[in-house]
Design a protein around this motif. Structure first.
Motif, PDB file in Angstrom:
ATOM      1  N   HIS A 148      48.784  47.359 -67.225  1.00  0.00           N
ATOM      2  CA  HIS A 148      49.787  47.315 -66.495  1.00  0.00           C
ATOM      3  C   HIS A 148      50.070  48.202 -65.329  1.00  0.00           C
ATOM      4  CE1 HIS A 148      54.270  47.426 -65.659  1.00  0.00           C
ATOM      5  NE2 HIS A 148      54.006  48.725 -66.123  1.00  0.00           N
ATOM      6  N   ASN A 149      49.175  49.282 -64.981  1.00  0.00           N
ATOM      7  CA  ASN A 149      49.048  49.956 -63.904  1.00  0.00           C
ATOM      8  C   ASN A 149      48.130  49.516 -62.802  1.00  0.00           C
ATOM      9  OD1 ASN A 149      50.101  53.176 -63.855  1.00  0.00           O
ATOM     10  ND2 ASN A 149      50.165  52.418 -65.982  1.00  0.00           N
ATOM     11  N   PHE A 150      47.040  48.883 -63.232  1.00  0.00           N
ATOM     12  CA  PHE A 150      46.297  48.451 -62.447  1.00  0.00           C
ATOM     13  C   PHE A 150      46.111  46.907 -62.205  1.00  0.00           C
ATOM     14  CE2 PHE A 150      43.859  52.145 -64.640  1.00  0.00           C
ATOM     15  CZ  PHE A 150      44.138  52.858 -63.400  1.00  0.00           C
ATOM     16  N   ARG A 151      47.176  46.280 -62.668  1.00  0.00           N
ATOM     17  CA  ARG A 151      47.456  44.672 -62.541  1.00  0.00           C
ATOM     18  C   ARG A 151      47.622  44.431 -60.853  1.00  0.00           C
ATOM     19  NH1 ARG A 151      48.866  41.009 -65.846  1.00  0.00           N
ATOM     20  NH2 ARG A 151      49.703  42.136 -67.321  1.00  0.00           N
ATOM     21  N   LEU A 152      48.281  45.281 -60.251  1.00  0.00           N
ATOM     22  CA  LEU A 152      48.725  44.845 -58.786  1.00  0.00           C
ATOM     23  C   LEU A 152      48.140  45.779 -57.744  1.00  0.00           C
ATOM     24  CD1 LEU A 152      52.580  43.972 -59.316  1.00  0.00           C
ATOM     25  CD2 LEU A 152      50.694  42.458 -59.378  1.00  0.00           C
ATOM     26  N   GLY A 153      47.363  46.964 -58.393  1.00  0.00           N
ATOM     27  CA  GLY A 153      46.751  47.682 -57.414  1.00  0.00           C
ATOM     28  C   GLY A 153      46.059  48.865 -58.048  1.00  0.00           C
ATOM     29  N   MET A 154      45.164  49.647 -56.962  1.00  0.00           N
ATOM     30  CA  MET A 154      44.571  50.764 -57.649  1.00  0.00           C
ATOM     31  C   MET A 154      45.470  51.753 -56.983  1.00  0.00           C
ATOM     32  SD  MET A 154      41.529  50.007 -58.580  1.00  0.00           S
ATOM     33  CE  MET A 154      40.400  48.609 -58.957  1.00  0.00           C
ATOM     34  N   ASN A 155      46.573  52.103 -57.495  1.00  0.00           N
ATOM     35  CA  ASN A 155      47.565  53.166 -57.016  1.00  0.00           C
ATOM     36  C   ASN A 155      46.797  54.562 -57.681  1.00  0.00           C
ATOM     37  OD1 ASN A 155      49.464  51.494 -55.768  1.00  0.00           O
ATOM     38  ND2 ASN A 155      50.074  51.022 -58.035  1.00  0.00           N
ATOM     39  N   ALA A 156      46.632  55.391 -56.620  1.00  0.00           N
ATOM     40  CA  ALA A 156      46.369  56.856 -56.993  1.00  0.00           C
ATOM     41  C   ALA A 156      44.798  56.928 -57.694  1.00  0.00           C
ATOM     42  CB  ALA A 156      47.514  57.637 -57.540  1.00  0.00           C
ATOM     43  N   VAL A 157      43.971  56.088 -57.686  1.00  0.00           N
ATOM     44  CA  VAL A 157      42.664  55.868 -58.102  1.00  0.00           C
ATOM     45  C   VAL A 157      41.713  56.571 -57.152  1.00  0.00           C
ATOM     46  CG1 VAL A 157      40.719  54.449 -59.201  1.00  0.00           C
ATOM     47  CG2 VAL A 157      43.212  53.803 -59.744  1.00  0.00           C
ATOM     48  N   PRO A 158      41.058  57.625 -57.750  1.00  0.00           N
ATOM     49  CA  PRO A 158      39.968  58.178 -56.796  1.00  0.00           C
ATOM     50  C   PRO A 158      38.938  57.167 -56.580  1.00  0.00           C
ATOM     51  CG  PRO A 158      40.463  59.532 -58.771  1.00  0.00           C
ATOM     52  CD  PRO A 158      41.119  58.198 -58.897  1.00  0.00           C
ATOM     53  N   GLU A 159      38.104  57.299 -55.146  1.00  0.00           N
ATOM     54  CA  GLU A 159      37.030  56.277 -55.058  1.00  0.00           C
ATOM     55  C   GLU A 159      36.304  56.266 -55.984  1.00  0.00           C
ATOM     56  OE1 GLU A 159      35.808  53.417 -52.727  1.00  0.00           O
ATOM     57  OE2 GLU A 159      37.395  54.369 -52.109  1.00  0.00           O
ATOM     58  N   GLU A 160      35.813  57.215 -56.783  1.00  0.00           N
ATOM     59  CA  GLU A 160      34.474  57.281 -57.560  1.00  0.00           C
ATOM     60  C   GLU A 160      34.775  56.547 -58.842  1.00  0.00           C
ATOM     61  OE1 GLU A 160      36.411  61.491 -58.091  1.00  0.00           O
ATOM     62  OE2 GLU A 160      35.949  59.838 -56.311  1.00  0.00           O
ATOM     63  N   GLU A 161      36.158  56.490 -59.032  1.00  0.00           N
ATOM     64  CA  GLU A 161      36.458  55.544 -60.342  1.00  0.00           C
ATOM     65  C   GLU A 161      36.923  54.069 -60.228  1.00  0.00           C
ATOM     66  OE1 GLU A 161      36.071  57.006 -63.013  1.00  0.00           O
ATOM     67  OE2 GLU A 161      35.811  59.215 -62.471  1.00  0.00           O
ATOM     68  N   ARG A 162      36.911  53.708 -58.955  1.00  0.00           N
ATOM     69  CA  ARG A 162      37.368  52.140 -58.645  1.00  0.00           C
ATOM     70  C   ARG A 162      36.519  51.069 -59.144  1.00  0.00           C
ATOM     71  NH1 ARG A 162      41.168  52.036 -54.456  1.00  0.00           N
ATOM     72  NH2 ARG A 162      40.583  49.897 -53.832  1.00  0.00           N
ATOM     73  N   GLU A 163      35.449  51.616 -59.306  1.00  0.00           N
ATOM     74  CA  GLU A 163      34.282  50.450 -59.716  1.00  0.00           C
ATOM     75  C   GLU A 163      34.642  50.229 -61.298  1.00  0.00           C
ATOM     76  OE1 GLU A 163      29.683  49.621 -60.665  1.00  0.00           O
ATOM     77  OE2 GLU A 163      30.128  51.343 -59.334  1.00  0.00           O
ATOM     78  N   GLY A 164      34.882  51.180 -62.135  1.00  0.00           N
ATOM     79  CA  GLY A 164      35.283  51.208 -63.607  1.00  0.00           C
ATOM     80  C   GLY A 164      36.766  50.338 -63.658  1.00  0.00           C
ATOM     81  N   VAL A 165      37.573  50.750 -62.562  1.00  0.00           N
ATOM     82  CA  VAL A 165      38.829  50.103 -62.720  1.00  0.00           C
ATOM     83  C   VAL A 165      38.684  48.694 -62.641  1.00  0.00           C
ATOM     84  CG1 VAL A 165      41.033  50.101 -62.091  1.00  0.00           C
ATOM     85  CG2 VAL A 165      40.082  52.186 -62.566  1.00  0.00           C
ATOM     86  N   GLU A 166      38.049  48.331 -61.637  1.00  0.00           N
ATOM     87  CA  GLU A 166      37.759  46.891 -61.298  1.00  0.00           C
ATOM     88  C   GLU A 166      37.142  46.150 -62.380  1.00  0.00           C
ATOM     89  OE1 GLU A 166      35.498  47.343 -57.841  1.00  0.00           O
ATOM     90  OE2 GLU A 166      37.567  47.869 -56.305  1.00  0.00           O
ATOM     91  N   ARG A 167      35.871  46.742 -63.009  1.00  0.00           N
ATOM     92  CA  ARG A 167      35.360  46.362 -63.869  1.00  0.00           C
ATOM     93  C   ARG A 167      36.239  45.954 -65.438  1.00  0.00           C
ATOM     94  NH1 ARG A 167      32.119  50.004 -65.311  1.00  0.00           N
ATOM     95  NH2 ARG A 167      30.849  49.488 -63.754  1.00  0.00           N
ATOM     96  N   PHE A 168      37.073  46.760 -65.555  1.00  0.00           N
ATOM     97  CA  PHE A 168      38.411  46.606 -66.629  1.00  0.00           C
ATOM     98  C   PHE A 168      39.312  45.486 -66.235  1.00  0.00           C
ATOM     99  CE2 PHE A 168      42.623  47.516 -67.766  1.00  0.00           C
ATOM    100  CZ  PHE A 168      42.321  47.401 -69.128  1.00  0.00           C
ATOM    101  N   ARG A 169      39.713  45.371 -65.141  1.00  0.00           N
ATOM    102  CA  ARG A 169      40.514  44.148 -64.748  1.00  0.00           C
ATOM    103  C   ARG A 169      39.878  42.929 -64.855  1.00  0.00           C
ATOM    104  NH1 ARG A 169      44.413  42.551 -65.336  1.00  0.00           N
ATOM    105  NH2 ARG A 169      44.790  41.768 -63.321  1.00  0.00           N
TER     106      ARG A 169
END
Length: 336
Positions: free
Chosen positions: A237-258
């Motif tokens: 729900h948090n990351f469906r529409l954007g990477m709000n307040a996600v540190p740069e070093e964690e973006r890859e993991g969030v993108e993989r999850f989505r």
């Protein structure tokens, strides 16, 4: 800080008497507020109707605030929600709040779409007008209710920047699901303040409830593994529409999850869980051993919010154990 609970769907229907006994025990331990998530579609009709259960809870509790955390504007018509919750407020003698949200997983899981910003704005304005007995236009028809409940607070569950600003503009309170790290809470407060100031309100007028998932086991590492499936819908729900307040070093993991998220395979045993990163656990949950969780509660209290509302594990017995820990260890030190 108040400690409240958000009760979502169970794997099975617990007997009503057992559920109400849990609610009574939670209140006796000092838990406040006690809220229900409108998760009937998410649970595939494995959770009882929130309005029925809230009416029972209103008669079984004496002090705790009760309400929805949250319902939505799609599966529940605004007139139905207002009428039901105002009725429950009569039973609870003024202890009710209404929490709304965009919908997300409860809607996507049955082929519907969550409310956009305009729909949420219209819903919030209509709810306030109907509770105040003021005229409002619904579907092109003017409607006025007989309710007079200007005291009944309306909350909006908000994660993204525009929804946070809408909450700051129109809601009495915000249920913040964006995370419980200092960086995320500070980011969210900035957007709430921007919305409030745009509407000529003071940011401190808007009550802030921090919201997370809590899971406690003696083995802290095991607890982190247990909680991963429970976090999937929250993270999505948090990351469906954007990477709000996600540190740069964690973006890859969030993108993989989505990229790997299966919208229809949620709950215990969901394969989505293997893509939940440690960053997501720490952002959206208090999880670990009793001592580890108590330390996280201290950190949350230090963020300055007056209310922390948490969801829990799937079984009723696990929820009892967590509530007892909060009532017996966290509240004596941090409550007030």
């Amino acid at each position: 800080m108040r400690f409240g609970i958000q009760i979502s769907s169970f794997r099975e229907f617990p007997p009503i008497d057992e559920f109400l006994d849990f609610v009574r025990e939670a209140e006796a331990l000092g838990i406040d507020p006690i809220t229900l998530a409108d998760s009937v579609s998410t649970s595939r009709l494995h959770s009882r109707d929130i309005y029925v259960m809230l009416a029972l809870m209103a008669r079984e509790t004496k002090r705790a605030q009760i309400g929805t955390s949250v319902t939505n504007f799609v599966t529940r018509h605004i007139m139905t929600t207002v009428n039901a919750m105002a009725s429950v407020d009569d039973l609870a003698e003024g202890r009710v709040m209404i929490g709304f949200g965009a919908g997300d997983t409860p809607l996507y899981s049955v082929g519907l779409k969550s409310s956009n910003l305009n729909a949420m704005r219209e819903g919030l304005l209509a709810a306030r007008a109907l509770l105040n007995g003021e005229p409002v236009e619904l579907g092109g028809t003017p409607v006025t209710s007989n309710w007079r409940k200007p005291h009944l607070p309306i909350f909006l569950a908000a994660d993204g920047p525009r929804t946070l600003e809408l909450a700051g503009e129109l809601a009495d309170g915000v249920i913040l699901g964006s995370g419980i790290t200092p960086e995320v809470v500070s980011w969210a407060r900035g957007h709430i303040a921007a919305g409030a100031e745009r509407a000529g309100r003071r940011p401190e007028e808007i009550e802030l409830w921090l919201n997370a998932i809590v899971h406690i086991e003696e083995d802290g590492a095991a607890a982190r593994e247990t909680v991963r499936p429970r976090l999937c819908t929250r993270a999505n729900h948090n990351f469906r529409l954007g990477m709000n307040a996600v540190p740069e070093e964690e973006r890859e993991g969030v993108e993989r999850f989505r990229a790997n998220y299966d919208e229809l395979n949620i709950g215990a045993g969901s394969p989505n869980a293997k893509f939940i990163t440690d960053y997501m656990i720490d952002r959206f949950a208090v999880v670990g051993s009793p001592d580890e969780c108590l330390e996280r509660f201290r950190e949350i209290a230090g963020l300055g919010a007056k209310t922390f509302v948490f969801a829990m594990s799937y079984t009723l017995e696990a929820r009892r154990q967590i509530v007892r820990f909060v009532g017996e260890r966290a509240l004596p030190e941090l409550g007030g």
